[in-house]
Design an enzyme around this catalytic site. Structure first.
Site, PDB file in Angstrom:
ATOM      1  N   ALA A  63      -1.864   2.288   4.829  1.00 45.75           N
ATOM      2  CA  ALA A  63      -0.916   2.827   3.754  1.00 45.75           C
ATOM      3  C   ALA A  63      -1.586   3.021   2.639  1.00 45.75           C
ATOM      4  CB  ALA A  63      -0.040   1.436   3.396  1.00 45.75           C
ATOM      5  N   GLY A 108      -1.938   0.012   7.953  1.00 49.89           N
ATOM      6  CA  GLY A 108      -0.796   0.986   8.411  1.00 49.89           C
ATOM      7  C   GLY A 108      -1.128   1.830   9.767  1.00 49.89           C
ATOM      8  N   GLU A 111      -0.914  -0.375  12.822  1.00 50.26           N
ATOM      9  CA  GLU A 111       0.462  -0.706  12.883  1.00 50.26           C
ATOM     10  C   GLU A 111       1.424   0.699  13.377  1.00 50.26           C
ATOM     11  OE1 GLU A 111       0.654  -1.716   8.625  1.00 50.26           O
ATOM     12  OE2 GLU A 111       1.055  -3.758   9.227  1.00 50.26           O
ATOM     13  N   GLU A 131      -5.700  -6.116   5.083  1.00 50.12           N
ATOM     14  CA  GLU A 131      -4.830  -6.067   4.028  1.00 50.12           C
ATOM     15  C   GLU A 131      -5.073  -7.432   2.927  1.00 50.12           C
ATOM     16  OE1 GLU A 131      -3.780  -5.254   6.875  1.00 50.12           O
ATOM     17  OE2 GLU A 131      -2.186  -3.736   6.864  1.00 50.12           O
TER      18      GLU A 131
END
Ligand code: CAA
Length: 258
Positions: A63, A108, A111, A131
């Protein structure tokens, strides 16, 4: 579509996350474009999807950290839901999806790859959930899908340490099904997708439904789920052609998705 392209190649759709300046990191615009592409897939004509990143360095580097850096608690929660909803939509596509991980799959990115049915990668791929080093948890499904993909012990180690793993380790622990030289990755992904697409589409989709609906429930319910989708294949043109071809000792004349 600005940051996400879609190409139809026969029965296979190819989605490419295309924001190379930021190693294909996911900001709101990229996520919106991804959702539009997913919504636009012609499910009558498309039997499998390959998802990859533009360039030779990164699948998706996570992200967008710049965008997240100033978010409030509420904005963070909303951004997490925004990504989760789109990844759930990708995961719920009735047709099989293959992540062709061509480089960094961090946060992300990992993911996103895990929201696909199957992952294959290039030799330079790197996977991780970094993260905690940024002061947050994985937020687009990492705390849930990584555990399901590789088991609690290894998933917790990756998530708590934030350490990255290389392609060979990802293969060893079952996060990816195969590793290829970078130059061979897309051909391998297309070969796999076309092999899937050559089978009876309703049967393939019912396999996906049966696995998705059944695998986290008790075996009694899971068996009922399987019976439902098994039965649903019968009386289709493709079931009749597939079995007739076997009995008549000939090749299937091409499944019709009917
Ligand atoms: N967000 C925003 N920009 C990113 C980015 C990200 N996740 N990852 C890379 N970029 C940008 C860099 O800022 C840089 O931009 P500039 O050229 O404008 O400075 C450009 O992409 C190239 O990156 P680097 O110069 O850092 O390239 P590198 O080869 O030295 O390093 C890397 C590559 C190891 C992937 C490094 O970029 C990196 O660590 N990126 C962040 C990875 C990360 O932490 N991802 C998780 C994000 S959090 C998350 O995803 C939360 C969630 O679960 C939803």
């Amino acid at each position: 579509m600005g940051f996400v392209t879609y190409k139809q190649d026969g029965f296979v759709g190819v989605i490419t996350i295309d924001r190379p300046k930021a190693l294909n990191a996911l900001n709101e615009e990229v996520l919106k474009d991804l959702e539009s592409v997913i919504d636009g897939i012609d499910l009558k004509e498309t039997r499998a999807v390959v998802l990859t990143g533009a360039g030779e360095k990164s699948f998706v580097a996570g992200a967008d950290i710049g965008a997240m850096s100033k978010m409030t608690k509420e904005e963070g929660r909303v951004f997490g839901k925004f990504g989760n909803d789109i990844f759930l939509k990708l995961e719920a596509l009735p047709i099989p999806t293959i992540a062709a991980v061509n480089g960094f799959a961090l946060g992300g990115g990992n993911e996103l790859a895990m929201s696909c049915d199957i992952r294959i990668c290039s030799e330079n791929a790197v996977f991780g959930q970094p993260e905690v080093g940024l002061g947050i948890t994985p937020g687009f499904g990492g705390t849930q899908r990584l555990v399901r993909a590789i088991g609690t012990g290894k998933a917790k180690e990756m998530i708590y340490t934030g350490s990255n793993i290389k392609a060979e380790e990802a293969y060893r622990i079952g996060l990816v099904n195969a590793v290829y030289p970078q130059g061979d990755l897309m051909a391998a992904a297309m070969k796999l997708a076309n092999k899937i697409a050559s089978n009876a589409p309703i049967a393939v989709q019912n396999c996906k439904r049966a696995i998705t609906e059944g695998y986290l429930s008790d075996m009694g319910h899971a068996a009922e789920v399987e019976e439902k989708w098994f039965g649903d294949c019968f009386e289709t043109e493709d079931q009749q052609e597939g079995m007739a071809a076997f009995l008549e000792k000939r090749k299937v004349e091409g499944f019709k998705n009917r």
